[in-house]
Design an enzyme around this catalytic site. Sequence first.
Site, short mmCIF file in Angstrom:
data_model
loop_
_atom_site.label_atom_id
_atom_site.label_comp_id
_atom_site.label_asym_id
_atom_site.label_seq_id
_atom_site.Cartn_x
_atom_site.Cartn_y
_atom_site.Cartn_z
NE ARG A 226 -3.49 2.47 2.68
CZ ARG A 226 -3.41 3.29 3.71
NH1 ARG A 226 -2.39 3.32 4.52
NH2 ARG A 226 -3.89 4.48 3.58
CG HIS B 3 -1.13 9.09 3.16
ND1 HIS B 3 -1.10 7.75 3.55
CD2 HIS B 3 -0.68 9.60 4.56
CE1 HIS B 3 -0.99 7.57 4.79
NE2 HIS B 3 -0.77 8.66 5.46
CD GLU C 260 -4.76 7.98 9.51
OE1 GLU C 260 -4.35 8.97 9.83
OE2 GLU C 260 -4.50 6.99 9.88
CG ASN D 154 -5.30 3.67 8.47
OD1 ASN D 154 -5.41 2.76 7.77
ND2 ASN D 154 -4.77 4.90 7.93
CE1 TYR E 69 -0.18 3.10 13.48
CE2 TYR E 69 -2.09 4.33 12.58
CZ TYR E 69 -0.92 3.47 12.49
OH TYR E 69 -0.13 3.61 11.20
CD GLU F 43 -1.65 4.24 7.69
OE1 GLU F 43 -1.27 4.80 8.97
OE2 GLU F 43 -1.80 4.83 6.91
C1 FCB Z 1 -1.35 7.63 10.45
C2 FCB Z 1 -1.08 8.05 9.04
C3 FCB Z 1 0.18 7.56 8.92
C4 FCB Z 1 1.47 7.41 9.85
C5 FCB Z 1 0.63 6.66 10.95
C6 FCB Z 1 1.77 6.38 12.04
O1 FCB Z 1 -2.37 8.41 11.02
O2 FCB Z 1 -1.84 7.52 8.19
O3 FCB Z 1 0.81 8.32 7.64
O4 FCB Z 1 1.85 8.73 10.31
O5 FCB Z 1 -0.32 7.17 11.47
#
Ligand code: FCB
Length: 468
Positions: free
Chosen positions: A80, A124, A169, A296, A298, A368
């Site tokens: 990707r 992006h 995002e 995505n 985190y 992600e």
């Molecule tokens: C996301 C982004 C990516 C990177 C990660 C850690 O929010 O899409 O570009 O910065 O975080």
Amino acid sequence: MSTQPTLRFPDGFAWGTATASYQIEGAVGEDGRLPSIWDTFAHSPGKVADGDTGDVACDHYHRYPEDVALLAQLGVTHYRFSLAWPRIQPDGRGALNPDGVDFYSRLVDRLLEHDIQPWITLYHWDLPQALEDAGGWPVRDTAERFAEYAAGIHRHLGDRVADWTTHNEPWCAAFLGYADGHHAPGRTDGAAAVHAAHHLLLGHGLAVNALRDQGARRLGITFNLYPTDAASDAPADRDAARRIDGLMNRLFLDPTLRGSYPADVLTDLAPVTDTAHVRDGDLAVISTPLDFLGVNYYSRHVVRAGEAVDRVAGDGRPSHWPGSADVEFVKRGVPVTEMGWEIDPDGLYEMLTRVWREYGPLPLYVTENGAAFADEVTRENGEDRVRDEDRRTYLERHFRAAHRALSEGVDLRGYFVWSLLDNFEWAHGYAKRFGLVRVDFDTQRRLVKDSGRWFAGVTRANGLVGGD
Ligand code: FCB
């Protein structure tokens, strides 16, 4: 150690890594590329840690053959990456730049030679500066320009690339870019952020329609989604959680997958803006059916009503965010990554099952997930190693969480680790390392970390091997 996978993913599961153009390419002034908002932002004093810029980054523009070889070494089935709009259409309008198109065409060919499926993100965050000068995402014309660019580049790459996502995002592009100013273009105007969010989504819908007309088969979008919990049962805290969930998750999921804005969020935003920027027919365009959704993931957010603290994006939060100026983000004291983000694999399971239940059925991909840690290079038996057990464990726990969602019926089709390479981590510059592959930014030397070696085992076994 058994060689049988102890956790198997479905046949054909996509294993990949993810990157973004401005974070890795460098070569910002070459072959006709003009500045994006991130060039301008990074070169503005005080905006990025240590004054870092993406001028050179990982020099991927010149080193892509080496990087594709690394992908092959990792055994990925998919890669990707995003296209730099200012490389392809330097002013954001008009004729495409043949050299920019050619770069991506060569990259795609090189990937296919290695049997790696290219997975394209059209946007992006590197908006051509010329379009920001004309008003940026808060103005409607940018959505039209985006669809024109999307259709233009798809004409060149659509014969070889099956999977296309429009935005990465859009929440970040809108709210970090236009509300709290921690990302490019660095504006602090709540109404502009809300208008930007709408035009990003409108651009998405227009692009999906344009690409569909050109025969595109697999189209989607990527959202950054966060389970959002209240710090207590107190009504004010629960309302804070509702508002953040509304602003960060539902403001994007609802229009795209249900064709309507969440009424409670519009009410929250009413003091900042009316909805005059939303025209008849927009929501029908925005909710054009998709083939998949990229998630995505985190971390989780825990919030309470209180005093807002405006810190660097990814850390504190919101004060400039419309509709949530009095929400405080709470740290629970659980282990965090180098970004200060709490490690919470259950949150991935929760988000995937929630999206599936509330917005599905729709194929999902984790587009992600990954972690920054303070890596160290050690010299052992004449070779350099990065023994990043923390990153390996992080990934393994998240893979298990994704598998749990799968086993409960969620149609999860693939998983992309952020990131292939250590790279330019936006406002944090080069200080935060997310790569499976280390980059020495002085020499551009690449070194596969232990997490990368382990990931190669996962991709080849299509799962977690006994002993992992
Ligand atoms: C996301 C982004 C990516 C990177 C990660 C850690 O929010 O899409 O570009 O910065 O975080």
